[in-house]
Design a protein around this motif. Structure first.
Motif, PDB file in Angstrom:
ATOM      1  N   MET A   1       0.842  -1.194   0.000  1.00 26.92           N
ATOM      2  CA  MET A   1       0.000   0.000   0.000  1.00 26.92           C
ATOM      3  C   MET A   1       0.879   1.247   0.000  1.00 26.92           C
ATOM      4  O   MET A   1       1.845   1.326   0.735  1.00 26.92           O
ATOM      5  N   LYS A   5      -2.104   6.056   0.844  1.00 30.65           N
ATOM      6  CA  LYS A   5      -3.237   5.283   1.322  1.00 30.65           C
ATOM      7  C   LYS A   5      -3.087   4.835   2.777  1.00 30.65           C
ATOM      8  O   LYS A   5      -4.069   4.560   3.456  1.00 30.65           O
ATOM      9  N   ARG A   6      -1.843   4.778   3.273  1.00 33.88           N
ATOM     10  CA  ARG A   6      -1.582   4.072   4.520  1.00 33.88           C
ATOM     11  C   ARG A   6      -2.385   4.615   5.699  1.00 33.88           C
ATOM     12  O   ARG A   6      -2.855   3.857   6.547  1.00 33.88           O
ATOM     13  N   ALA A   9      -6.771   4.132   4.482  1.00 35.46           N
ATOM     14  CA  ALA A   9      -7.437   3.090   3.696  1.00 35.46           C
ATOM     15  C   ALA A   9      -7.726   1.829   4.494  1.00 35.46           C
ATOM     16  O   ALA A   9      -8.654   1.089   4.181  1.00 35.46           O
ATOM     17  N   GLY A  10      -6.953   1.542   5.508  1.00 34.01           N
ATOM     18  CA  GLY A  10      -7.224   0.364   6.309  1.00 34.01           C
ATOM     19  C   GLY A  10      -8.395   0.602   7.241  1.00 34.01           C
ATOM     20  O   GLY A  10      -8.627   1.718   7.702  1.00 34.01           O
ATOM     21  N   THR A  14     -12.712  -2.115   4.503  1.00 37.09           N
ATOM     22  CA  THR A  14     -11.750  -2.770   3.611  1.00 37.09           C
ATOM     23  C   THR A  14     -11.515  -4.207   4.054  1.00 37.09           C
ATOM     24  O   THR A  14     -11.395  -5.107   3.221  1.00 37.09           O
ATOM     25  N   ASP A  18     -12.655  -7.035   1.585  1.00 35.47           N
ATOM     26  CA  ASP A  18     -11.376  -7.347   0.940  1.00 35.47           C
ATOM     27  C   ASP A  18     -11.027  -6.306  -0.122  1.00 35.47           C
ATOM     28  O   ASP A  18     -10.736  -6.628  -1.277  1.00 35.47           O
ATOM     29  N   LEU A  19     -11.045  -5.043   0.285  1.00 31.62           N
ATOM     30  CA  LEU A  19     -10.725  -3.927  -0.602  1.00 31.62           C
ATOM     31  C   LEU A  19      -9.376  -3.334  -0.239  1.00 31.62           C
ATOM     32  O   LEU A  19      -8.873  -3.516   0.868  1.00 31.62           O
ATOM     33  N   GLU A  20      -8.802  -2.597  -1.179  1.00 33.95           N
ATOM     34  CA  GLU A  20      -7.586  -1.840  -0.893  1.00 33.95           C
ATOM     35  C   GLU A  20      -7.916  -0.442  -0.390  1.00 33.95           C
ATOM     36  O   GLU A  20      -7.166   0.135   0.408  1.00 33.95           O
ATOM     37  N   VAL A  21      -9.012   0.121  -0.865  1.00 36.47           N
ATOM     38  CA  VAL A  21      -9.456   1.441  -0.424  1.00 36.47           C
ATOM     39  C   VAL A  21     -10.959   1.380  -0.160  1.00 36.47           C
ATOM     40  O   VAL A  21     -11.690   0.674  -0.858  1.00 36.47           O
ATOM     41  N   GLY A  45      -8.881  -1.307  -6.748  1.00 38.49           N
ATOM     42  CA  GLY A  45      -8.845  -1.486  -5.305  1.00 38.49           C
ATOM     43  C   GLY A  45     -10.107  -1.119  -4.567  1.00 38.49           C
ATOM     44  O   GLY A  45     -10.214  -1.347  -3.363  1.00 38.49           O
ATOM     45  N   ARG A  73     -11.196  -9.320  -8.558  1.00 37.61           N
ATOM     46  CA  ARG A  73     -11.391  -8.614  -7.291  1.00 37.61           C
ATOM     47  C   ARG A  73     -12.869  -8.618  -6.892  1.00 37.61           C
ATOM     48  O   ARG A  73     -13.743  -8.887  -7.723  1.00 37.61           O
TER      49      ARG A  73
END
Length: 371
Positions: A1, A5-6, A9-10, A14, A18-21, A45, A73
Motif C-alpha cells: 500500500m 493510502k496508509r 485506507a485500512g 476494507t 477485501d478492498l484496498e481502499v 482497489g 477482485r
C-alpha cells in the motif's frame, strides 16, 4: 500500500469486503451501469457495483459471469427491494387512459405514436431475481429501497456473500443492522437518482449526508458507508472524519468514460446546469434527483396525477429513448447528485486514482489556525 493510502485506507470496511481502499462505486440501474466501469473500480482497489434491478433472472446469472471474467477482485450486484404499495397490479382502463393522456403532448411533439403508450410488459419479479443472484454467488449483494426477507439474508450468509443495505434515516439503518446485514450505506438527500426511503415517506426522510452520517455511525455497530454529494477527495475525507468507514460515490463514477450514461448525460453532468438539481417523479413515478430540464418543469404541475412506479418509468421509456437518440436533453432523465459540478471527463481508473491521492492530501492538511 502506498504512503498516500496508509493513513486512511485500512479499516473495518476494507477488511470486511477485501478492498484496498474504502471506496464503493454507486450502482446504477436503467442501463447506466457497465461491466467495464464496475471492473475498473474493482481492479483499482475499490468495490465496483452493477445495478441489476431491471434484469431478468437469466440476465443476472450472465452478468455475474461477465463480471467474474472482467475482474478477480470483489464486486457488488445491486437489487431494489419492492415496496408493498408498488405491487405490479395493472391499472384499470380508465386510470391507464388518464396516465397516458398526461404524456400525449410530449409524445406528439416528438412525433411518437401513441400506441407506444399501451400497457408495458411486467417488470422482473424480485423473488426470482434474488434467487438467481444468490445462485450466481457474487462477492457482495447490495440492496436499496428496503430490507429483504430473512431467508434471503440467511442464504447469503450460508453462501459467504456479504450484504449491504441502504438507509436514508437512522431508523432505516437500525432496521438494516437488526436484519443482520454486514454494512449500511448512509445515503443522504444530496444523492442523485431515486430516493430509497422505506420506513417513512420521502419528504420526511430527506436528511443531508453530513447530518446523516455521524448519527448513523453513532447508532449502529456495523460499518457505515457515506453516500450523497461526495465527488472528490475532500468529500471522502469529510465523511471519514464524521465517522464513516468508507464512501459510496455515484455521480462521480457516472460521469466517467466507462459508465453506461449517454454522451448527452455525461455532458450535462460536466456542464453548468449540473449546479442545480431537482427531486422529480416525472420520469419514473418515484422521487429521484436529476438535473432539471423542460420535461421536469412542465410535468411538475401534474406530478400528483402521474402513474406510479414502475408504470411511469415504462410509459416514458419511448420518450426518453427517442430524445436521447436525437440529442434532446430536455426529455432525458439526467440523474445527478448535488456534487456533479465537481466532476470532469476522466476514465474510471484515473478518477479513482485522483480520489485516493486527494483524500490523503485532505486528511494530512492542517486545519486553519494549526501550527
Amino acid at each position: 500500500m502506498t504512503d498516500g493510502k496508509r493513513s486512511w485506507a485500512g479499516g473495518r470496511l476494507t477488511g470486511l469486503l477485501d478492498l484496498e481502499v474504502p471506496i464503493v462505486q454507486g450502482p446504477f440501474g436503467g442501463g447506466l451501469s457497465s461491466v467495464a466501469l464496475a471492473s475498473a473500480v474493482s481492479e483499482g482497489g475499490g468495490l465496483g457495483s452493477y445495478g441489476a434491478h431491471l434484469l431478468t433472472p437469466d440476465g443476472i446469472g450472465g452478468l455475474v459471469g461477465e463480471l467474474r471474467k472482467a475482474t478477480a477482485r470483489p464486486f457488488a450486484v445491486n437489487l431494489w427491494v419492492p415496496h408493498p404499495d408498488e405491487a405490479a397490479v395493472p391499472p384499470d382502463r380508465d386510470r391507464m387512459a388518464r396516465y397516458t393522456a398526461l404524456l400525449r403532448p410530449w409524445f406528439e411533439e416528438l412525433g411518437l405514436p401513441m400506441d407506444q403508450l399501451e400497457e408495458p410488459p411486467p417488470a422482473p419479479h424480485f423473488a426470482e431475481q434474488i434467487d438467481a443472484l444468490l445462485a450466481a454467488g457474487p462477492p457482495v449483494i447490495s440492496f436499496v429501497m428496503g430490507v429483504p426477507e430473512a431467508r434471503v439474508l440467511d442464504e447469503a450468509r450460508r453462501r459467504g456473500i456479504r450484504t449491504v443495505g441502504t438507509a436514508t434515516t437512522v431508523d432505516e439503518a437500525l432496521a438494516i443492522e437488526a436484519a443482520g446485514m454486514d454494512a449500511v450505506v448512509a445515503s443522504g438527500s444530496d444523492a442523485g437518482g431515486h430516493r430509497g426511503s422505506f420506513l417513512r415517506p420521502v419528504n420526511e426522510s430527506l436528511v443531508g449526508t453530513f447530518s446523516l452520517v455521524p448519527q448513523v455511525a453513532r447508532a449502529v455497530s456495523i460499518p457505515v458507508i457515506a453516500a450523497g454529494g461526495i465527488a472528490d477527495g475532500r468529500g471522502v475525507a469529510a465523511a471519514l472524519t464524521l465517522g464513516a468507514d468508507g464512501v459510496q460515490i455515484g455521480t462521480g463514477f457516472l460521469a466517467t468514460d466507462e459508465s453506461g450514461a449517454s454522451a448527452l448525460h455525461r455532458a450535462a453532468l460536466h456542464g453548468p446546469d449540473a449546479r442545480t438539481t431537482v427531486l422529480t417523479r416525472a420520469f419514473s413515478g418515484r422521487l429521484a434527483r436529476a438535473i432539471p430540464n423542460r420535461f421536469t418543469r412542465e410535468a411538475l404541475a401534474y406530478e400528483d396525477r402521474l402513474a406510479p412506479y414502475p408504470l411511469q418509468y415504462a410509459l416514458t421509456r419511448p420518450l426518453r429513448t427517442a430524445a436521447a437518440a436525437r440529442g434532446l436533453a430536455d426529455y432525458v432523465n439526467l440523474w445527478s447528485g448535488q456534487a456533479a459540478a465537481l466532476t470532469r471527463p476522466l476514465s474510471a481508473r484515473a478518477y479513482l486514482g485522483e480520489l485516493i491521492a486527494d483524500t490523503g492530501s485532505a486528511l494530512r492538511r492542517p486545519a486553519p489556525g494549526d501550527v
